[in-house]
Scaffold this motif. Structure first.
Motif, PDB file in Angstrom:
ATOM      1  N   GLY A 259       0.818  -1.210   0.000  1.00  0.00           N
ATOM      2  CA  GLY A 259       0.000   0.000   0.000  1.00  0.00           C
ATOM      3  C   GLY A 259       0.851   1.260   0.000  1.00  0.00           C
ATOM      4  O   GLY A 259       0.341   2.350   0.190  1.00  0.00           O
ATOM      5  N   MET A 260       2.175   1.084  -0.196  1.00  0.00           N
ATOM      6  CA  MET A 260       3.079   2.242  -0.088  1.00  0.00           C
ATOM      7  C   MET A 260       3.648   2.628  -1.449  1.00  0.00           C
ATOM      8  O   MET A 260       3.532   1.893  -2.415  1.00  0.00           O
ATOM      9  N   LEU A 261       4.281   3.790  -1.489  1.00  0.00           N
ATOM     10  CA  LEU A 261       5.036   4.205  -2.668  1.00  0.00           C
ATOM     11  C   LEU A 261       6.506   4.327  -2.268  1.00  0.00           C
ATOM     12  O   LEU A 261       6.813   4.572  -1.100  1.00  0.00           O
ATOM     13  N   PHE A 262       7.377   4.185  -3.251  1.00  0.00           N
ATOM     14  CA  PHE A 262       8.815   4.229  -2.970  1.00  0.00           C
ATOM     15  C   PHE A 262       9.571   4.961  -4.069  1.00  0.00           C
ATOM     16  O   PHE A 262       9.094   5.048  -5.199  1.00  0.00           O
ATOM     17  N   THR A 263      10.760   5.441  -3.711  1.00  0.00           N
ATOM     18  CA  THR A 263      11.764   5.757  -4.722  1.00  0.00           C
ATOM     19  C   THR A 263      12.871   4.740  -4.426  1.00  0.00           C
ATOM     20  O   THR A 263      12.942   4.215  -3.299  1.00  0.00           O
ATOM     21  N   ALA A 264      13.710   4.470  -5.409  1.00  0.00           N
ATOM     22  CA  ALA A 264      14.750   3.454  -5.189  1.00  0.00           C
ATOM     23  C   ALA A 264      15.685   3.862  -4.049  1.00  0.00           C
ATOM     24  O   ALA A 264      15.960   3.071  -3.137  1.00  0.00           O
ATOM     25  N   THR A 265      16.139   5.114  -4.044  1.00  0.00           N
ATOM     26  CA  THR A 265      17.040   5.562  -2.958  1.00  0.00           C
ATOM     27  C   THR A 265      16.284   5.631  -1.644  1.00  0.00           C
ATOM     28  O   THR A 265      16.841   5.304  -0.595  1.00  0.00           O
ATOM     29  N   GLY A 266      15.033   6.069  -1.693  1.00  0.00           N
ATOM     30  CA  GLY A 266      14.234   6.163  -0.474  1.00  0.00           C
ATOM     31  C   GLY A 266      14.080   4.807   0.190  1.00  0.00           C
ATOM     32  O   GLY A 266      14.200   4.677   1.417  1.00  0.00           O
ATOM     33  N   LEU A 267      13.873   3.790  -0.626  1.00  0.00           N
ATOM     34  CA  LEU A 267      13.721   2.435  -0.082  1.00  0.00           C
ATOM     35  C   LEU A 267      15.043   1.943   0.497  1.00  0.00           C
ATOM     36  O   LEU A 267      15.099   1.388   1.594  1.00  0.00           O
ATOM     37  N   GLU A 268      16.114   2.201  -0.233  1.00  0.00           N
ATOM     38  CA  GLU A 268      17.427   1.746   0.224  1.00  0.00           C
ATOM     39  C   GLU A 268      17.776   2.364   1.582  1.00  0.00           C
ATOM     40  O   GLU A 268      18.322   1.706   2.466  1.00  0.00           O
ATOM     41  N   GLN A 269      17.398   3.624   1.793  1.00  0.00           N
ATOM     42  CA  GLN A 269      17.767   4.330   3.023  1.00  0.00           C
ATOM     43  C   GLN A 269      16.736   4.155   4.140  1.00  0.00           C
ATOM     44  O   GLN A 269      16.989   4.544   5.278  1.00  0.00           O
TER      45      GLN A 269
END
Ligand SMILES: C[S@@+](CC[C@H](N)C(=O)[O-])C[C@H]1O[C@@H](n2cnc3c(N)ncnc32)[C@H](O)[C@@H]1O
Length: 400
Positions: free
Chosen positions: A69-79
């Motif tokens: 149910g979430m949204l992500f950016t690749a860097t946001g997820l990594e951090q």
């Protein structure tokens, strides 16, 4: 993922498209994309939805089913902080009775989600526009959480009892920065905050040297499923009385054990001595926190060498704080002796562990020429110093 991509997904059509996608499979993504475009969907929207679907799949390790149910950016997820750890951060504010918390540099909002789940009023500040949009979406279920796209270092914190800072730890070149003084926001900003607010916490890299832990703060190293994920520095009301260093060992998802904690409130003095029946390899968080002596005391043992983080004991004590092995043999390290030892026992499969020695396991494996022709027995050897001498400890892992 850029702002246009995220904005597209936040339209009714975009969200419906994302929600209609099956669980992401790399080998089906191309065909699925083609199929969706053929069905008349906007190619840019299809690309954004498939990227998001892939990120959701990758995020399950940190967020479990919530990822869907979430949204992500690749860097946001990594951090991002995994939810089980973010909940621990949030609990500190709850225990200290802090109701209004600023999450400064909130990323995709994982720590803010945990704080809001514990009914804290949260101001989540993020300077990157796309990441702030993603955090806004992820915090949509909590009306008491507000996301502001701004610079955390100039945000007015009047009325806030606490702040949590999780600085970006990548330099201009993308290289990881281990020194919290170089993070964004930097440690100096956190220290200034800690002098102004009653409750402040900051997440730092696990490799933070002890001398950088500020006076009066509690440093807690956390491992999840055996991997050390962070060192948190806790100031003011968030630091526990008399605790300077602590370790929290959190089991992996699906493991039945509960998290276990150790702190330096009662630091025993433990010496070194001969290798006994059992060898213990303390968890990385325990080692980083400098609490190996606690583990030695807990298992009624001692160190194998004053400078090495291996503990030995005549007793078997099972604990998530250290991995236990039965000791099968101990001898001085010499290539010839080791090779004969392995061949005589028909060892065809070998695991090499090392600590406190320059020996490179892969190079040693080549030199030993371990051969399947010797037999199909399995062995684990630990190369380390025992009372100052380079030694081999042959061990058998204790499972269960
Ligand atoms: C490590 S991430 C935070 C992750 C977050 N705790 C989570 O679990 O999702 C750090 C974030 O701080 C943001 N940031 C860095 N410096 C900032 C500043 N001065 N003001 C606001 N945000 C900042 C970065 O853009 C990045 O998204």
């Amino acid at each position: 993922m850029d702002l246009a991509g995220i904005s597209g997904l936040l339209t009714e059509i975009g969200w419906a498209l994302l929600e209609s996608l099956p669980p992401y499979r790399e080998d089906e993504a191309l065909a699925l994309g083609e199929q969706l475009r053929q069905a008349g969907h906007d190619p840019a929207l299809v690309a954004a939805a498939l990227t998001q679907s892939r990120l959701r799949g990758a995020a399950r390790g940190k967020f479990g089913p919530f990822a869907d149910g979430m949204l992500f950016t690749a860097t946001g997820l990594e951090q991002a902080t995994r939810l089980s750890v973010a909940a621990r951060h949030a609990q500190r504010f709850v225990s200290a009775g802090i109701d209004r918390v600023a999450d400064l540099g909130c990323g995709i909002g994982a720590d803010s989600m945990a704080l809001a789940t514990f009914d804290r009023e949260v101001l989540a500040v993020e300077r990157d526009e796309v990441t702030a949009a993603v955090a806004t979406m992820n915090l949509r279920h909590w009306p008491e959480a507000t996301v502001r796209c701004a610079d955390a270092t100039t945000t007015d914190l009047t009325g806030f009892g606490g702040a949590f800072v999780d600085p970006a730890r990548r330099g201009e070149t993308g290289k990881r920065l281990l020194d919290p003084r170089l993070g964004s926001p930097p440690l100096s900003f956190v220290l200034d905050l800690a002098a102004r607010l009653p409750a402040v916490g900051v997440k730092t890299a696990p490799g933070i040297p002890h001398h950088l832990v500020p006076e009066g703060a509690e440093a807690q190293w956390i491992s999840v499923a055996g991997e050390v994920v962070e060192a948190g520095l806790w100031f003011g009301l968030l630091a526990r009385d008399g605790v300077r260093r602590s370790a929290l060992v959190v089991p992996g998802d699906g493991e039945e054990a509960s998290p276990v904690e150790l702190s330096d409130t009662d630091l025993p003095t433990v010496g070194a001595g001969p290798v006994a029946d059992y060898l213990y390899e303390p968890d990385g968080a325990v080692i980083r926190a400098g609490l190996v002596a606690q583990v030695a005391a807990m298992v009624g043992g001692h160190l194998v060498d004053p400078t090495i983080a291996y503990v030995t004991s005549p007793t078997l004590v099972r604990s998530p704080l250290a991995r236990a092995y039965t000791v099968e043999d101990v001898f001085a390290f010499q290539l010839k002796t080791l090779r004969s030892w392995l061949r005589d026992r028909g060892i065809g499969r070998l695991t090499i562990k090392k600590r406190g020695t320059a020996v490179q396991p892969e190079q040693l494996r080549r030199q030993l020429k371990v051969s399947a022709a010797w037999g199909d027995a399995e062995a684990t050897i630990v190369l380390t110093r025992v009372s100052g001498r380079q030694s081999v400890i042959a061990v058998r892992p204790i499972t269960g």
